[in-house]
Motif scaffolding. Sequence first.
Motif, PDB file in Angstrom:
ATOM      1  N   LYS B 156     145.255  30.945  39.174  1.00  0.00           N
ATOM      2  CA  LYS B 156     144.652  31.748  40.163  1.00  0.00           C
ATOM      3  C   LYS B 156     143.262  31.844  40.209  1.00  0.00           C
ATOM      4  N   ALA B 157     142.803  32.213  39.102  1.00  0.00           N
ATOM      5  CA  ALA B 157     141.275  32.333  39.050  1.00  0.00           C
ATOM      6  C   ALA B 157     140.620  30.937  39.007  1.00  0.00           C
ATOM      7  N   LEU B 158     140.925  29.922  38.650  1.00  0.00           N
ATOM      8  CA  LEU B 158     140.353  28.445  38.988  1.00  0.00           C
ATOM      9  C   LEU B 158     140.211  28.189  40.371  1.00  0.00           C
ATOM     10  N   THR B 159     141.142  28.713  41.120  1.00  0.00           N
ATOM     11  CA  THR B 159     141.425  28.216  42.769  1.00  0.00           C
ATOM     12  C   THR B 159     140.184  29.065  43.214  1.00  0.00           C
ATOM     13  N   ILE B 160     139.879  30.175  42.774  1.00  0.00           N
ATOM     14  CA  ILE B 160     138.861  30.835  43.279  1.00  0.00           C
ATOM     15  C   ILE B 160     137.451  30.640  43.072  1.00  0.00           C
ATOM     16  N   PHE B 161     137.250  29.971  41.872  1.00  0.00           N
ATOM     17  CA  PHE B 161     136.043  29.713  41.336  1.00  0.00           C
ATOM     18  C   PHE B 161     135.773  28.111  41.953  1.00  0.00           C
ATOM     19  N   GLN B 162     136.919  27.364  42.319  1.00  0.00           N
ATOM     20  CA  GLN B 162     136.706  26.073  43.027  1.00  0.00           C
ATOM     21  C   GLN B 162     136.185  26.325  44.484  1.00  0.00           C
ATOM     22  N   ILE B 163     136.636  27.528  45.157  1.00  0.00           N
ATOM     23  CA  ILE B 163     136.412  27.895  46.633  1.00  0.00           C
ATOM     24  C   ILE B 163     135.109  28.206  46.341  1.00  0.00           C
ATOM     25  N   MET B 164     134.429  28.865  45.218  1.00  0.00           N
ATOM     26  CA  MET B 164     133.090  29.536  45.128  1.00  0.00           C
ATOM     27  C   MET B 164     132.011  28.373  44.900  1.00  0.00           C
ATOM     28  N   GLY B 165     132.742  27.232  44.657  1.00  0.00           N
ATOM     29  CA  GLY B 165     132.021  25.931  44.351  1.00  0.00           C
ATOM     30  C   GLY B 165     131.051  26.134  42.880  1.00  0.00           C
ATOM     31  N   MET B 166     131.746  26.725  41.916  1.00  0.00           N
ATOM     32  CA  MET B 166     131.350  27.032  40.705  1.00  0.00           C
ATOM     33  C   MET B 166     132.051  25.675  39.575  1.00  0.00           C
ATOM     34  N   ARG B 167     130.969  25.227  38.719  1.00  0.00           N
ATOM     35  CA  ARG B 167     131.512  24.622  37.441  1.00  0.00           C
ATOM     36  C   ARG B 167     131.670  25.507  36.195  1.00  0.00           C
ATOM     37  N   ILE B 168     132.831  25.107  35.740  1.00  0.00           N
ATOM     38  CA  ILE B 168     133.522  25.820  34.576  1.00  0.00           C
ATOM     39  C   ILE B 168     132.868  25.340  33.367  1.00  0.00           C
ATOM     40  N   ARG B 169     132.425  26.190  32.459  1.00  0.00           N
ATOM     41  CA  ARG B 169     132.244  25.936  30.903  1.00  0.00           C
ATOM     42  C   ARG B 169     133.038  26.976  30.369  1.00  0.00           C
ATOM     43  N   TYR B 170     133.714  26.415  28.991  1.00  0.00           N
ATOM     44  CA  TYR B 170     134.587  27.626  28.151  1.00  0.00           C
ATOM     45  C   TYR B 170     133.563  27.679  26.874  1.00  0.00           C
ATOM     46  N   MET B 171     133.860  29.050  26.606  1.00  0.00           N
ATOM     47  CA  MET B 171     133.142  29.225  25.337  1.00  0.00           C
ATOM     48  C   MET B 171     133.582  30.258  24.815  1.00  0.00           C
ATOM     49  N   ASN B 172     133.382  30.749  23.406  1.00  0.00           N
ATOM     50  CA  ASN B 172     133.837  31.934  22.772  1.00  0.00           C
ATOM     51  C   ASN B 172     132.814  33.035  23.097  1.00  0.00           C
ATOM     52  N   PRO B 173     133.321  34.261  23.174  1.00  0.00           N
ATOM     53  CA  PRO B 173     132.337  35.280  23.639  1.00  0.00           C
ATOM     54  C   PRO B 173     131.217  35.298  22.635  1.00  0.00           C
ATOM     55  N   GLU B 174     131.179  35.284  21.480  1.00  0.00           N
ATOM     56  CA  GLU B 174     129.919  35.070  20.550  1.00  0.00           C
ATOM     57  C   GLU B 174     129.071  34.369  20.913  1.00  0.00           C
ATOM     58  N   ALA B 175     129.343  32.787  21.054  1.00  0.00           N
ATOM     59  CA  ALA B 175     128.604  32.143  21.387  1.00  0.00           C
ATOM     60  C   ALA B 175     127.703  32.080  22.977  1.00  0.00           C
ATOM     61  N   HIS B 176     128.668  32.714  23.782  1.00  0.00           N
ATOM     62  CA  HIS B 176     128.163  33.208  25.033  1.00  0.00           C
ATOM     63  C   HIS B 176     126.874  34.293  24.986  1.00  0.00           C
ATOM     64  N   ASP B 177     127.344  35.236  24.306  1.00  0.00           N
ATOM     65  CA  ASP B 177     126.324  36.332  24.190  1.00  0.00           C
ATOM     66  C   ASP B 177     124.970  35.871  23.361  1.00  0.00           C
ATOM     67  N   LYS B 178     125.121  34.866  22.461  1.00  0.00           N
ATOM     68  CA  LYS B 178     123.937  34.429  21.659  1.00  0.00           C
ATOM     69  C   LYS B 178     123.155  33.474  22.501  1.00  0.00           C
ATOM     70  N   HIS B 179     123.776  32.547  23.126  1.00  0.00           N
ATOM     71  CA  HIS B 179     122.988  31.792  24.174  1.00  0.00           C
ATOM     72  C   HIS B 179     122.313  32.199  25.291  1.00  0.00           C
ATOM     73  N   ILE B 180     123.054  33.316  25.958  1.00  0.00           N
ATOM     74  CA  ILE B 180     122.619  33.917  27.213  1.00  0.00           C
ATOM     75  C   ILE B 180     121.570  34.782  26.960  1.00  0.00           C
ATOM     76  N   ALA B 181     121.477  35.298  25.505  1.00  0.00           N
ATOM     77  CA  ALA B 181     120.223  36.076  25.254  1.00  0.00           C
ATOM     78  C   ALA B 181     118.985  35.224  25.305  1.00  0.00           C
ATOM     79  N   TYR B 182     119.036  34.025  25.238  1.00  0.00           N
ATOM     80  CA  TYR B 182     118.030  32.982  25.237  1.00  0.00           C
ATOM     81  C   TYR B 182     117.640  32.560  26.722  1.00  0.00           C
ATOM     82  N   VAL B 183     118.561  32.324  27.423  1.00  0.00           N
ATOM     83  CA  VAL B 183     118.269  31.854  28.906  1.00  0.00           C
ATOM     84  C   VAL B 183     118.254  32.828  29.852  1.00  0.00           C
TER      85      VAL B 183
END
Lengths: 285, 285
Positions: B156-183
């Motif tokens: 269901k969620a992926l259908t919504i994201f597809q409609i919104m035109g987003m590209r998906i990346r999968y990541m664990n929460p810790e890696a997300h928080d570390k990388h997003i701090a930089y960018v």
Amino acid sequence: MSVRNIYIVGVGLIGGSIAKDIKRLNSNLNIVGIDSNASHLDEAKALQIIDEKATLEDLVQADFVILSVPVDAALHLLPKILDTVHDDALVMDVGSTKTNICKAVANHPKRRNFLATHPIAGTEFSGPKAAVENLFRHKTNIICEIEKTAFKLQEKALTIFQIMGMRIRYMNPEAHDKHIAYVSHLSHISSFMLGKTVIEKEKNERDIFDMAGSGFASTVRLAKSSPEMWTPIFKHNKENVIETLEEYINNLEQFKALMKQDDFESIFNEMKATNHIKDILNGIA
Amino acid sequence: MSVRNIYIVGVGLIGGSIAKDIKRLNSNLNIVGIDSNASHLDEAKALQIIDEKATLEDLVQADFVILSVPVDAALHLLPKILDTVHDDALVMDVGSTKTNICKAVANHPKRRNFLATHPIAGTEFSGPKAAVENLFRHKTNIICEIEKTAFKLQEKALTIFQIMGMRIRYMNPEAHDKHIAYVSHLSHISSFMLGKTVIEKEKNERDIFDMAGSGFASTVRLAKSSPEMWTPIFKHNKENVIETLEEYINNLEQFKALMKQDDFESIFNEMKATNHIKDILNGIA
């Protein structure tokens, strides 16, 4: 004697953009380009930014010379150009620092033929291909030591700036260099160092840029700027730039300290106060 | 059971923009808004971002809940929302930090009804008026711990994201928080502190902003961002953000040292190397 030709020394982003505006608004003027980079000069001719190519010796015929080269090159070229031009010619520079160039010709016999200006506009791109029309429209042009330029030549220059759509502010070279360090030079360094910090991280952590959004792109945009142009600017405005850098680093250190102390109330207040930048930026095109 | 309604908890920039995309692309869905700020909720209704207003108790009827509130509020609300919703409902959050929220519901009996996401898009504005269509088009959406969400709800969620035109990346929460701090998080701080440095200077030196050009405006744009949203982000990502700040400050200190030593060759090389950001940014919309 009126202006029949304009010589652009340095046909890059700034010189080329000025040439485009002038040509569009007065097609009778002959626009002549001079550049130490032969391929840039050919490119400017091919792009019809200039009508013809010339060398520094040809400046004996110039009515109006616009010196738009990196500030260190300008410092060496300006006295020679003033030596070469005829008595009614107007020579102006458009560099990002003004103290050194004003000093360099303070006692030149043709000081009254020179006008020190800084049209504050640009993009992160460089070279003739980066030249665009209307780059200076509604932007600020700082003029320094106006009283040292011959009255007739002041008039000529102001006519050109009016055509380009610029608003004029008068300032002494020292005040210019001090203020511009805050609103231009510092933001280039903050942007370059932000880019550096993230690039360094990416060496170890792949795909980090996949997560970068438009906010990062905006903040780091100036890190695309030309090192050829910016290194001499930092050199010429060394003391002021170091002062702004110190204040900036202190603010970052203080922010970090508040985070370490878990004082997020103060962090909130800091950001709230800085939101005031909204009202300020409304005045910037 | 298919999705007949979508509840947006927090109808600001992000929640409102998601609602607009979904409504445009599927007008049969009933979009319901919930917000602790009553005037925001009225505004969202008046702007037709939502079809109706509701309260948290009404979530018993929700098929799909999008939690788009500041990350500290999300942390408190999410467990309660999961308590309230029915067994087939999908609840997703869209916050800028992911570790704490994933931890907060790790052992919740309805963990499989939750999906942790971070659609990386935004502007420096906030509130329902800031909501715009296509904010997420071609942008990256980070999904964390996908395996912990029920398979049907993932779909269901992926259908919504597809409609919104987003590209998906999968990541664990810790890696997300570390990388997003930089960018993302660091560039907000660099921008806020740049704004602060210049505002402080202006207190003593009037008219300094008269000299600010588009470069400054770009670099300082994020300093317009909402402190209500960003303070909790910095709080939740404290360790990572402090690390990026330290690296950033070190780079600035090094740049300053090079200037003090008149080592402009190294400064040139630093900037030249960082110009590489051009190629990187080409990949960012």
